[in-house]
Structure formats: structure tokens, C-alpha cells
Enzyme design. Structure first.
Site, PDB file in Angstrom:
ATOM      1  N   HIS A 163       0.843  -1.191   0.000  1.00  0.00           N
ATOM      2  CA  HIS A 163       0.000   0.000   0.000  1.00  0.00           C
ATOM      3  C   HIS A 163       0.883   1.248   0.000  1.00  0.00           C
ATOM      4  CE1 HIS A 163      -3.321  -2.530   2.026  1.00  0.00           C
ATOM      5  NE2 HIS A 163      -3.829  -2.116   0.891  1.00  0.00           N
ATOM      6  N   CYS A 250      -2.660   0.938   9.506  1.00  0.00           N
ATOM      7  CA  CYS A 250      -3.747   0.067   9.042  1.00  0.00           C
ATOM      8  C   CYS A 250      -4.750  -0.239  10.138  1.00  0.00           C
ATOM      9  CB  CYS A 250      -3.203  -1.281   8.572  1.00  0.00           C
ATOM     10  SG  CYS A 250      -1.612  -1.229   7.802  1.00  0.00           S
TER      11      CYS A 250
END
Ligand code: CIR
Length: 255
Positions: A163, A250
Site C-alpha cells: 500500500h 492500518c
């Protein structure tokens, strides 16, 4: 300034989370304690934490950052690129939690895919990583929604990392932690880039929360670079989340 955070307690099934690391399976009991410590660190930063219940059917569901983008104007429910995570974005308790804070809730639609771990907020502007999880269609939809609310976005391509925020953390005041493939990306030239070395690359995934920075435990060079910028650092051990490619950012939605 953030006032609120949403997290989800890890489920026992965390041991089956998606991973590219070869570090073994997360130990549920340890992950739970680490998650509690994460919530305590957030509380020290002066935010109200909403804690959602674990969801056994979704091993990766503690990584709430991926299923929604929380802006100053609206929340946007994503459509995860990972098939096993797609339905996570439809969990009712998350929608209920978001609707307590937001009147405006938008949604990314098929064939768009996007995971908000690929989105980095810098004021009213959002950098969106095009990755294996986030496609151009998902990014286009996201940018249209942002623009509808007077916000803006641009895309950045990713070649190596999972990511965008796996290797980037915006620490406000123009300070940007950069690791790996992001060190030389033109899009980030205007920032005061603080480079993270390869052997501490996981430590680049930090979070700024109201002038404090939460840093994963065990990355002393990253920690001292951030302290040298003048921030107070809090550390949290996230070893069990690392085993399934998850970092500090996250684990929460911050808004
Ligand atoms: C996954 O592969 O989706 C999870 N095992 C890790 C997600 C990490 N989320 C993030 O970087 N925003």
C-alpha cells in the site's frame, strides 16, 4: 487535529490473514495485547476511540484503515481489491459507527477497487497509490467524490509496496517519512523528506496523532529521526500484525 478513531479488535482467525512475509503466523493472544496497547497509545493522544467487535469470518478485519476513508467532509466506504476482504467494507457495525460521525457517506462501486491504506491525506489533498489492490477506476471514483466536497486527489503509481502508506507517513508540518520506492518519487519532492533505511522500512508506517507520533517498537533509527523533528514519540509493539503485512496506520481510522 483528530478527535476520533475507530478500531476493530483482532479475531482469532488473524492467524489466517493474507501475508507475503515469511515470519510465521500471528499469535492471537499476543496480537490482542498489542492491540490494547495501541488503543492506550491513541487515548494518550487525546482522541476518543470507538472499538468494534472482532469478526471471525474476516481474518484481516482489524485493519480497518482499508475499508473506509474518513475526511473532514464525508466518509467513503471503499471496495477492497483483495477478494477475501471485499465484504469487510460492508460490515454493518462499521457503517453504524461511521454514521454517528458523518452525515455524508459515499461508496466506491464496481469495477472500482480501492483500499484506503493506499490513500495518504495531506490537508485537503489526498495521494492515492495505484497498487495491486487499488485500480485506476477506484482512484477516479475516489477523486470525483473528493472533488464533490471541495477536496482533491492525485494518483501515484506503486511498483513494490503493498500500500502507499506501507512506505510513507505524513507527519504534518510538511514532514514526510519515506521508504523504498517512494524516496525518489517526484510527487513528494516538495516535502521535507525524512528517509527510512531498508533495514527499518517497516518503521516508516507511523501515525501522527495530534502532535505526537506513534512509531512501531524496535525501529530506533526511525524513532530518533522523528524525535529530532521535535515530535513526542510513543511506541507500540506491532510484531504480530507485521507477520501479515499490517502496520500501525492500518489498525485505525483517524478523523
Ligand atoms: C492485507 O494483506 O490486506 C492484510 N494482511 C494487511 C493489510 C494492511 N493494511 C494496510 O497496509 N493499510
Amino acid at each position: 487535529m483528530f478527535n476520533n478513531v475507530i478500531v476493530r479488535v483482532p479475531s482469532k482467525s488473524i492467524s489466517e490473514g493474507i501475508t507475503s512475509a515469511h515470519e510465521g503466523k500471528p499469535i492471537y493472544e499476543v496480537a490482542l495485547v498489542q492491540h490494547e496497547n495501541y488503543v492506550s497509545a491513541l487515548t494518550k493522544c487525546g482522541v476518543e476511540v470507538t472499538v468494534l467487535e472482532p469478526k471471525e469470518e474476516f481474518p484481516d478485519s482489524c485493519f480497518v484503515e482499508d475499508v473506509a476513508l474518513c475526511t473532514s467532509k464525508c466518509a467513503i466506504i471503499t471496495r477492497p481489491g483483495a477478494e477475501s476482504r471485499r465484504e469487510e467494507a460492508q460490515l454493518e457495525d462499521m457503517h453504524q459507527a461511521l454514521s454517528k460521525f458523518y452525515e455524508n457517506i459515499e461508496k466506491i462501486e464496481e469495477p472500482g477497487t480501492i483500499e484506503a491504506g493506499d490513500i495518504m491525506m495531506v490537508g485537503d489533498h489526498y495521494y492515492i497509490g495505484l497498487s495491486e489492490r487499488t485500480n485506476q477506476e477506484g482512484a477516479n471514483q475516489m477523486i470525483s467524490i473528493l472533488e464533490k466536497y471541495g477536496l482533491s486527489g492525485e494518483t501515484v503509481s506503486l511498483d513494490e509496496m503493498l500500500h502507499l502508506k506501507t512506505g510513507l507517513a505524513y507527519l504534518e508540518n510538511n514532514n514526510l517519512l519515506v521508504a523504498g520506492e517512494f524516496k525518489n518519487k517526484e510527487a513528494f519532492d516538495k516535502f521535507n523528506k525524512v528517509e527510512v533505511e531498508l533495514n527499518e522500512a517497516y518503521g516508516a508506517n507511523c501515525i501522527w496523532v495530534n502532535d505526537k507520533v506513534i512509531v512501531p517498537e524496535g525501529y530506533p533509527n526511525v524513532q530518533s529521526k522523528i524525535e529530532n523533528l521535535g515530535y513526542e514519540v510513543l511506541t507500540v509493539d506491532t510484531s504480530e500484525f507485521r507477520k501479515i503485512d499490517g502496520g500501525l496506520s492500518c489498525l485505525s481510522l483517524r478523523f
